[in-house]
Design an enzyme around this catalytic site. Structure first.
Site, PDB file in Angstrom:
ATOM      1  N   SER A 194       0.205 -10.823   2.841  1.00 36.99           N
ATOM      2  CA  SER A 194       0.252  -9.535   2.155  1.00 36.99           C
ATOM      3  C   SER A 194      -0.535  -9.586   0.850  1.00 36.99           C
ATOM      4  O   SER A 194      -1.261  -8.643   0.517  1.00 36.99           O
ATOM      5  CB  SER A 194       1.713  -9.158   1.861  1.00 36.99           C
ATOM      6  OG  SER A 194       1.779  -7.943   1.132  1.00 36.99           O
ATOM      7  N   TRP A 196      -4.207  -9.687   1.732  1.00 40.85           N
ATOM      8  CA  TRP A 196      -4.647  -8.381   2.246  1.00 40.85           C
ATOM      9  C   TRP A 196      -5.124  -7.485   1.109  1.00 40.85           C
ATOM     10  O   TRP A 196      -6.052  -6.693   1.271  1.00 40.85           O
ATOM     11  CB  TRP A 196      -3.494  -7.703   2.985  1.00 40.85           C
ATOM     12  CG  TRP A 196      -3.816  -6.340   3.512  1.00 40.85           C
ATOM     13  CD1 TRP A 196      -4.329  -6.024   4.733  1.00 40.85           C
ATOM     14  CD2 TRP A 196      -3.655  -5.080   2.821  1.00 40.85           C
ATOM     15  NE1 TRP A 196      -4.492  -4.663   4.857  1.00 40.85           N
ATOM     16  CE2 TRP A 196      -4.083  -4.056   3.701  1.00 40.85           C
ATOM     17  CE3 TRP A 196      -3.179  -4.723   1.569  1.00 40.85           C
ATOM     18  CZ2 TRP A 196      -4.052  -2.716   3.352  1.00 40.85           C
ATOM     19  CZ3 TRP A 196      -3.156  -3.388   1.207  1.00 40.85           C
ATOM     20  CH2 TRP A 196      -3.584  -2.400   2.103  1.00 40.85           C
ATOM     21  N   HIS A 197      -4.501  -7.638  -0.065  1.00 44.56           N
ATOM     22  CA  HIS A 197      -4.829  -6.749  -1.177  1.00 44.56           C
ATOM     23  C   HIS A 197      -6.182  -7.057  -1.811  1.00 44.56           C
ATOM     24  O   HIS A 197      -6.726  -6.197  -2.524  1.00 44.56           O
ATOM     25  CB  HIS A 197      -3.734  -6.814  -2.247  1.00 44.56           C
ATOM     26  CG  HIS A 197      -2.522  -6.012  -1.907  1.00 44.56           C
ATOM     27  ND1 HIS A 197      -1.496  -6.502  -1.130  1.00 44.56           N
ATOM     28  CD2 HIS A 197      -2.173  -4.741  -2.223  1.00 44.56           C
ATOM     29  CE1 HIS A 197      -0.569  -5.565  -0.990  1.00 44.56           C
ATOM     30  NE2 HIS A 197      -0.956  -4.492  -1.627  1.00 44.56           N
ATOM     31  N   GLY A 198      -6.714  -8.230  -1.595  1.00 41.98           N
ATOM     32  CA  GLY A 198      -8.014  -8.495  -2.179  1.00 41.98           C
ATOM     33  C   GLY A 198      -8.429  -9.940  -2.058  1.00 41.98           C
ATOM     34  O   GLY A 198      -7.602 -10.834  -1.880  1.00 41.98           O
ATOM     35  N   PHE A 229      -8.986  -1.983  -1.809  1.00 43.41           N
ATOM     36  CA  PHE A 229      -8.337  -2.861  -0.860  1.00 43.41           C
ATOM     37  C   PHE A 229      -8.626  -2.463   0.585  1.00 43.41           C
ATOM     38  O   PHE A 229      -8.242  -3.164   1.489  1.00 43.41           O
ATOM     39  CB  PHE A 229      -6.819  -2.875  -1.082  1.00 43.41           C
ATOM     40  CG  PHE A 229      -6.443  -3.206  -2.514  1.00 43.41           C
ATOM     41  CD1 PHE A 229      -7.103  -4.205  -3.190  1.00 43.41           C
ATOM     42  CD2 PHE A 229      -5.443  -2.509  -3.144  1.00 43.41           C
ATOM     43  CE1 PHE A 229      -6.771  -4.516  -4.490  1.00 43.41           C
ATOM     44  CE2 PHE A 229      -5.096  -2.810  -4.456  1.00 43.41           C
ATOM     45  CZ  PHE A 229      -5.766  -3.807  -5.134  1.00 43.41           C
TER      46      PHE A 229
END
Length: 482
Positions: A322, A325-327, A482
Site C-alpha cells: 500500500s 502503491w502511493h509512489g 499516484f
C-alpha cells in the site's frame, strides 16, 4: 482537466445536458460518456489515451478468454497475461527509475559506482494506479466466477474510462459499476440534488481546506530545519487536514458527478479522523483501495485463517505494498511500515475488529470520556505517519522528527503570504465540528431536514470557497501523482 477548473465547469454542463436531452438509449448514453471521458482524460496529454485504450482491449479480450476457456490451465494462462500486462505497465511507468536508482544506490553503499545513464525520462500517466487496478479486478473476478464478461466493448470501455472516477478513484469493481453502465438509467430528481450537494461539499473541502492550507504546509516542510517544534507540529497537523480535504474532496466531487449521470459510486471516506484505532482508520480511509488489497492480495495470501506468523507476514505485505502503491519513494514504504507496526498490537490483542460501525462515534456524553482519548491518540499517530508521507526524502523526514522531538520551543507561526492564522484555526475547528454533526451519512452531508438550514449552509460554503480561494496555489489534486 481538473474538477476545480473553469474548463470543467464548461465541460460538465455540456456533457450533462446532451446526455439527458439528446440520448435516449443506453448504448447512445454510453458512447457519449466514453467520448466525454476520453476528452476529459486526453485534456492532460492525448498520448496517455493510447495506454488506456490498450489496457481496455487487453482486459476485454482476456476476460472473455478466461470465461470461455475449457481448462483451468488456460484460465490461469490468460489471467497471468492480464496480471502481467497491468502490473507490467504500472511498474514500468511508475517504478522503473525508482528500482534503477535503488539498485545503483545499493552498490554505491558498498563502494561500487555504477553508471545510471540507463535511467529513462518516463512520464507518469495520470490515474494509471487507479484504472490498472480497476481493469485487473475485472479479470480476477471473472477467473473466480464472481462475474460474467460483458459482450459490449463500449460498455467495458466506459467502465474503465468513466471520467468522474478515472483519475483518482474510487477504484470501482466491475461487479458493482458495470451493471449500472449496461442497464438503463433514469433521471431521478433526488439523486441529482444529492449529487450537486456532494459536489459543493467536495469543492469546499478542496478549495477552503486543502488549497488554503497548502502554502503553509509547503513552507513548513520546505524549511523544517529552521522552524521550532511548535511550528513543525502545526505543519504535520495541517498536512493531515490538507490531504484529507484534498482526497476526500475529490472523491465527493467524483461521487456527486456520477450521480448526475444516474450512476452510484462507492463511498471512499467515512470520517476517518474520528477513528478509535488504526484498524478502524483503515476501514474509513481510501476504502476502495484498502478493500481491493484485502480481497485480491490479503485473502489470497491466506488472510487471517492461517498460522499467526504468516498472518503477520500478510499484514506487512499489505501495508508495504500500500505504501509503495502511493509512489516510487522510500518515504511511502516507511509510511506503510509505520502503519503495519501500529496495526500489529491490535492484531495480537484481537482488537483490530473492535470498531466495525462508522456512524455512532461519541453518541452520548458518557462515550465522550472513554472514546475521545482513543480518537485523539489515533489521530496523533496518523499525523506522525503523515510526516513520512509528505517529506521528499527519508533524511528530510528524520530531520523533521529530530527537530520536532528535540528542539522544544514555542513560536507564533506567520503565514508566508501574510494572512491571519486565526482564520485557519477557526475554519478547521468549525470543519471538525460540522463533520462530527454529519457523521451518520457521508453520502448526503448537506441533506438537512429544513430548507432554510440547507440554503444557509449552501451560502456559507460558497462564501468560504470565495474567501479562501487563492489564485496563486497549485489547484491539482495530491493523489493525481499516484
Amino acid at each position: 482537466m481538473l474538477f476545480n477548473s473553469l474548463d470543467f465547469f464548461v465541460f460538465l454542463p455540456i456533457v450533462y445536458l446532451a446526455y439527458w436531452i439528446f440520448f435516449r438509449e443506453t448504448k447512445q448514453k454510453n458512447v457519449w460518456l466514453l467520448v466525454a471521458s476520453y476528452l476529459f482524460y486526453g485534456w492532460w496529454d492525448y498520448r496517455f489515451l493510447s495506454l488506456i485504450l490498450i489496457s481496455t482491449l487487453v482486459d476485454f479480450i482476456v476476460g472473455r478468454a478466461i470465461y470461455y476457456s475449457g481448462s483451468q490451465q488456460k484460465k490461469r494462462l490468460y489471467l497471468g497475461i492480464s496480471i502481467g500486462f497491468n502490473i507490467g505497465i504500472l511498474v514500468f511507468f511508475k517504478y522503473f527509475n525508482f528500482f534503477v536508482d535503488s539498485f545503483v544506490a545499493s552498490f554505491a553503499f558498498f563502494g561500487f559506482q555504477l553508471e545510471s545513464s540507463w535511467m529513462l525520462k518516463v512520464i507518469l500517466p495520470v490515474g494509471i494506479s487507479f484504472y490498472t487496478f480497476q481493469t485487473l479486478s475485472y479479470s480476477l473476478d471473472i477467473y473466480r466466477r464472481n462475474l460474467e464478461p460483458t459482450n459490449s466493448l463500449i460498455s467495458f470501455a466506459t467502465f474503465v474510462a468513466f471520467f468522474p472516477q478515472l483519475v483518482a478513484g474510487p477504484i470501482e469493481r466491475a461487479s458493482r459499476l458495470l451493471p449500472q453502465i449496461v442497464n438503463p438509467r433514469k433521471f431521478l430528481y433526488k439523486q441529482q440534488i444529492e449529487g450537486l450537494r456532494l459536489m459543493l461539499w467536495g469543492l469546499f473541502k478542496k478549495v477552503a481546506i486543502a488549497d488554503a492550507l497548502a502554502p503553509i504546509v509547503d513552507d513548513i516542510f520546505l524549511n523544517h530545519a529552521s522552524y521550532p517544534s511548535s511550528t513543525l507540529v502545526l505543519g504535520a497537523l495541517f498536512f493531515g487536514f490538507q490531504i484529507y480535504g484534498d482526497f476526500s474532496g475529490y472523491s465527493d466531487i467524483a461521487i456527486g458527478t456520477a450521480k448526475l449521470f444516474g450512476i452510484e459510486l462507492m463511498s471512499n471516506f467515512k470520517f476517518p479522523y474520528f477513528s478509535r484505532n488504526i484498524a478502524e482508520f483503515w476501514r474509513r480511509w481510501h476504502i476502495s483501495l484498502s478493500t481491493w488489497f484485502r480481497d485480491y492480495l490479503y485473502i489470497p495470501l491466506g488472510g487471517s485463517k492461517i498460522r499467526r506468523i504468516f498472518v503477520v507476514r500478510n499484514i506487512f505485505v499489505i501495508f508495504l505494498v500500500s505504501g509503495l502503491w502511493h509512489g516510487a519513494n522510500w518515504t511511502y514504504v516507511v509510511w506503510g511500515l509505520f502503519h503495519a507496526i501500529l496495526f500489529l498490537p491490535l492484531f495480537y490483542l484481537k482488537s483490530n475488529r473492535r470498531y466495525l460501525g462508522t456512524s455512532n462515534v461519541l453518541k452520548s456524553f458518557s462515550n465522550l470520556l472513554s472514546e475521545a482519548p482513543r480518537m485523539i491518540c489515533t489521530f496523533s499517530l496518523v499525523t506522525l505517519g503523515w510526516i513520512f508521507f509528505r517529506s521528499e526524502t527519508l533524511s528530510d523526514a528524520f530531520c523533521y522528527f529530530e527537530r520536532l522531538l528535540l528542539h522544544f520551543s514555542w513560536d507564533s507561526y506567520l503565514h508566508p503570504r501574510g494572512y491571519r492564522m486565526i482564520d485557519y484555526y477557526i475554519l478547521l475547528t468549525c470543519f471538525v465540528l460540522f463533520e462530527y454533526g454529519i457523521r451518520k451519512d457521508e453520502r448526503n452531508p448537506l441533506g438537512f431536514k429544513y430548507r432554510f438550514l440547507r440554503l444557509v449552509c449552501y451560502l456559507c460554503l460558497l462564501l468560504l470557497i470565495i474567501l479562501f480561494y487563492d489564485d496563486g496555489v497549485d489547484r491539482s489534486f495530491i493523489y493525481f501523482q499516484f
